[in-house]
Scaffold this motif. Structure first.
Motif, PDB file in Angstrom:
ATOM      1  N   ALA A 117       0.852  -1.188   0.000  1.00  0.00           N
ATOM      2  CA  ALA A 117       0.000   0.000   0.000  1.00  0.00           C
ATOM      3  C   ALA A 117       0.889   1.240   0.000  1.00  0.00           C
ATOM      4  O   ALA A 117       0.653   2.199  -0.731  1.00  0.00           O
ATOM      5  N   ALA A 118       1.941   1.198   0.810  1.00  0.00           N
ATOM      6  CA  ALA A 118       2.838   2.341   0.922  1.00  0.00           C
ATOM      7  C   ALA A 118       3.536   2.639  -0.401  1.00  0.00           C
ATOM      8  O   ALA A 118       3.555   3.783  -0.860  1.00  0.00           O
ATOM      9  N   SER A 120       2.661   1.866  -3.380  1.00  0.00           N
ATOM     10  CA  SER A 120       1.717   2.329  -4.387  1.00  0.00           C
ATOM     11  C   SER A 120       1.381   3.796  -4.186  1.00  0.00           C
ATOM     12  O   SER A 120       1.283   4.570  -5.134  1.00  0.00           O
ATOM     13  N   LEU A 121       1.241   4.152  -2.920  1.00  0.00           N
ATOM     14  CA  LEU A 121       0.918   5.540  -2.604  1.00  0.00           C
ATOM     15  C   LEU A 121       2.080   6.438  -2.997  1.00  0.00           C
ATOM     16  O   LEU A 121       1.903   7.500  -3.592  1.00  0.00           O
ATOM     17  N   ASP A 122       3.290   5.981  -2.708  1.00  0.00           N
ATOM     18  CA  ASP A 122       4.464   6.750  -3.094  1.00  0.00           C
ATOM     19  C   ASP A 122       4.487   6.947  -4.606  1.00  0.00           C
ATOM     20  O   ASP A 122       4.753   8.042  -5.090  1.00  0.00           O
ATOM     21  N   GLU A 123       4.186   5.880  -5.324  1.00  0.00           N
ATOM     22  CA  GLU A 123       4.133   5.981  -6.783  1.00  0.00           C
ATOM     23  C   GLU A 123       3.258   7.147  -7.191  1.00  0.00           C
ATOM     24  O   GLU A 123       3.628   7.982  -7.986  1.00  0.00           O
ATOM     25  N   LEU A 124       2.060   7.193  -6.594  1.00  0.00           N
ATOM     26  CA  LEU A 124       1.092   8.230  -6.951  1.00  0.00           C
ATOM     27  C   LEU A 124       1.569   9.617  -6.547  1.00  0.00           C
ATOM     28  O   LEU A 124       1.500  10.568  -7.321  1.00  0.00           O
TER      29      LEU A 124
END
Length: 128
Positions: A117-118, A120-124
């Motif tokens: 989750a982390a 993926s969020l960083d990606e965004l």
DNA sequence: AACATGACGTATT
DNA sequence: TAATACGCCATGT
């Protein structure tokens, strides 16, 4: 309707088989939509298909999938990132090859680093 | 109805 | 990370 859905719908109409379950078609559509180079767990596929807690049904759907659909089945892994097939089996080896062929890192044990989750969020958030 | 079987998931140690 | 146990759910016997 997403392109992947349409493709699945069209082909699975074309192929007549013992009344394909609508749930299977949704699962196939989700799998068909997985981008090259990325992977999803069985459970996540189930959730995206609107079938929470039905990871095992995704496995069934994959077994039952007509070859004509040409699903990217190799992009579906267990939740911990390991290939579901028995290590060393033909299917296992095939899946490794197909993943590596599109740039996915696979360890010798047949494991892929799953998106957290982390991360993926960083990606965004960090995307320029 | 009861039990076995899976290309599974999660919690615990 | 690995091993184990238990939960889950559709199918087939």
């Amino acid at each position: 309707m997403p392109i992947a859905c349409a493709a699945v719908a069209e082909i699975s109409n074309d192929i007549e088989l013992p009344a394909v379950s609508p749930a299977f078609e949704r699962i196939w559509a989700v799998i068909a939509a997985i981008a090259p180079g990325s992977v999803l767990s069985y459970g996540e596929v189930a959730r995206r298909a609107g079938l929470p807690r039905r990871a095992r049904m995704v496995a069934q759907a994959l077994r039952a999938a007509p070859d004509a659909l040409e699903l990217p089945w190799h992009r579906v892994l267990r939740a911990d990132g390991r290939i579901a097939f028995a290590p060393g089996s033909d299917d296992f080896v095939r899946q490794c090859r197909r993943l590596r062929a599109e740039g996915v890192e696979v360890t010798d044990n047949g494991r892929v680093r799953m998106p957290t989750a982390a991360s993926s969020l960083d990606e965004l958030l960090w995307r320029p």
